[in-house]
Design a protein around this motif. Structure first.
Motif, PDB file in Angstrom:
ATOM      1  N   GLN A   1       0.834  -1.203   0.000  1.00  0.00           N
ATOM      2  CA  GLN A   1       0.000   0.000   0.000  1.00  0.00           C
ATOM      3  C   GLN A   1       0.864   1.247   0.000  1.00  0.00           C
ATOM      4  O   GLN A   1       0.636   2.195  -0.762  1.00  0.00           O
ATOM      5  CB  GLN A   1      -0.914   0.003   1.227  1.00  0.00           C
ATOM      6  CG  GLN A   1      -1.970  -1.069   1.241  1.00  0.00           C
ATOM      7  CD  GLN A   1      -2.657  -1.169   2.586  1.00  0.00           C
ATOM      8  OE1 GLN A   1      -3.293  -0.221   3.043  1.00  0.00           O
ATOM      9  NE2 GLN A   1      -2.529  -2.325   3.240  1.00  0.00           N
TER      10      GLN A   1
ATOM     11  N   SER B   1      -2.576   3.397   6.687  1.00  0.00           N
ATOM     12  CA  SER B   1      -2.803   3.934   5.346  1.00  0.00           C
ATOM     13  C   SER B   1      -4.202   4.514   5.197  1.00  0.00           C
ATOM     14  O   SER B   1      -4.518   5.109   4.159  1.00  0.00           O
ATOM     15  CB  SER B   1      -2.621   2.814   4.311  1.00  0.00           C
ATOM     16  OG  SER B   1      -3.559   1.762   4.568  1.00  0.00           O
TER      17      SER B   1
ATOM     18  N   LEU C   1      -5.846   6.105   1.650  1.00  0.00           N
ATOM     19  CA  LEU C   1      -6.370   5.127   0.692  1.00  0.00           C
ATOM     20  C   LEU C   1      -7.451   5.664  -0.250  1.00  0.00           C
ATOM     21  O   LEU C   1      -7.525   5.225  -1.406  1.00  0.00           O
ATOM     22  CB  LEU C   1      -6.884   3.883   1.434  1.00  0.00           C
ATOM     23  CG  LEU C   1      -5.796   2.982   2.023  1.00  0.00           C
ATOM     24  CD1 LEU C   1      -6.430   1.794   2.756  1.00  0.00           C
ATOM     25  CD2 LEU C   1      -4.830   2.493   0.953  1.00  0.00           C
TER      26      LEU C   1
END
Length: 280
Positions: free
Chosen positions: A108, A202, A206
């Motif tokens: 990610q 994250s 995101l």
């Protein structure tokens, strides 16, 4: 393991790097793979060998596998930058980035930090970091026990508690094979991997991840419950969720054929309009 393995100096570190089929003609970008915590290259080598139509790049984190111990702690930013230095030395530009568990967080971060080098993203058995729904306490307590790396009897006895998804599909031979491929990380290497993600999440970023994303989860994962995949899918705009029925934390290995089919369907699909615009 039919791979080219070498030690590469990158980002001020020496890392053991394995790559498959880099010199072969392919219609697809290579996969850059980030492994789970404490896991060495050999643990996921079967997956790389099954994806015969594309190149595959993976490396042992500092103090893991045969990469030397880290001298200083690191974080996702520095390690993702280091990964780009490895790709540069291998002559690789754009990649499909994939990660499992701890490595899913790294994947990610890589996609967010290096969007121009990322085409598509695969997140397997992973979470958004510290903002996660925790797994089975019995599994988490054994996860922290270093004997899972160095004591095959301990690992065999507690494998189902740790990972789930074993007895349901009769995949005991994959379990034994996985145990035989494990090499324990150094104490410093393991601690530094834990510290790297301390406080990391994250989740706020995101919604801005403008990539096609495949989220793969097992519905019998004792370490990363399925709800974490649903959370990821709800905040990533171009995400699709694939659930492996009866799959535990290691469904990439215990449900290898299903996993590879899902990967190929996603990675080999036609480019979207947004991907075409970025490439142009």
């Amino acid at each position: 393991m039919t791979a080219t393995v070498e030690l590469i100096e990158a980002g001020g570190r020496t890392l053991r790097v394995a790559h498959w089929r880099l010199g072969e003609k392919s219609d697809y970008p290579p996969i850059l793979f980030f492994n789970g915590i404490g896991a060495n290259i050999e643990a996921v080598a079967p997956l790389a060998e099954m994806l015969t139509e594309r190149a595959f790049v993976m490396f042992d984190m500092p103090g893991t596998g045969e990469s030397p111990d880290p001298v200083m702690p690191y974080n996702p930013f520095t390690m993702c930058w280091t990964a780009t230095q490895i790709l540069d030395q291998l002559g690789v530009g754009t990649v499909d980035v994939m990660g499992v568990s701890w490595g899913g967080a790294m994947a990610q971060h890589f996609a967010l930090q290096h969007p121009r080098r990322t085409r598509r993203v695969v997140l397997a058995a992973t979470t958004a970091g510290m903002l996660m729904v925790p797994g089975n306490p019995a599994a988490l307590s054994k996860m922290a026990d270093p004997r899972r790396y160095i004591d095959a009897k301990f690992m065999n006895e507690h494998f189902a508690t740790l990972y789930g998804g074993v007895d349901q599909d009769g995949s005991a031979h994959q379990k034994d094979s996985h145990i035989g491929r494990l090499k324990p990380p150094s104490p410093r290497g393991y601690v530094y991997q834990l510290l790297a993600m301390l406080g990391w999440t994250s989740l706020p970023a995101l919604p801005f991840l403008n990539k096609e994303v495949l989220i793969m989860m097992g519905d019998d994962d004792q370490i990363v419950p399925l709800i974490n995949g649903r959370i990821l899918a709800s905040v990533i705009r171009n995400a699709r969720l694939e659930v492996m029925k009866g799959g535990g934390h290691l469904f990439l290995l215990t449900h290898a054929d299903e996993s590879v089919d899902a990967l190929r369907t996603f990675l080999d699909g036609p480019d979207t309009e947004s991907e075409t615009r970025r490439a142009a």
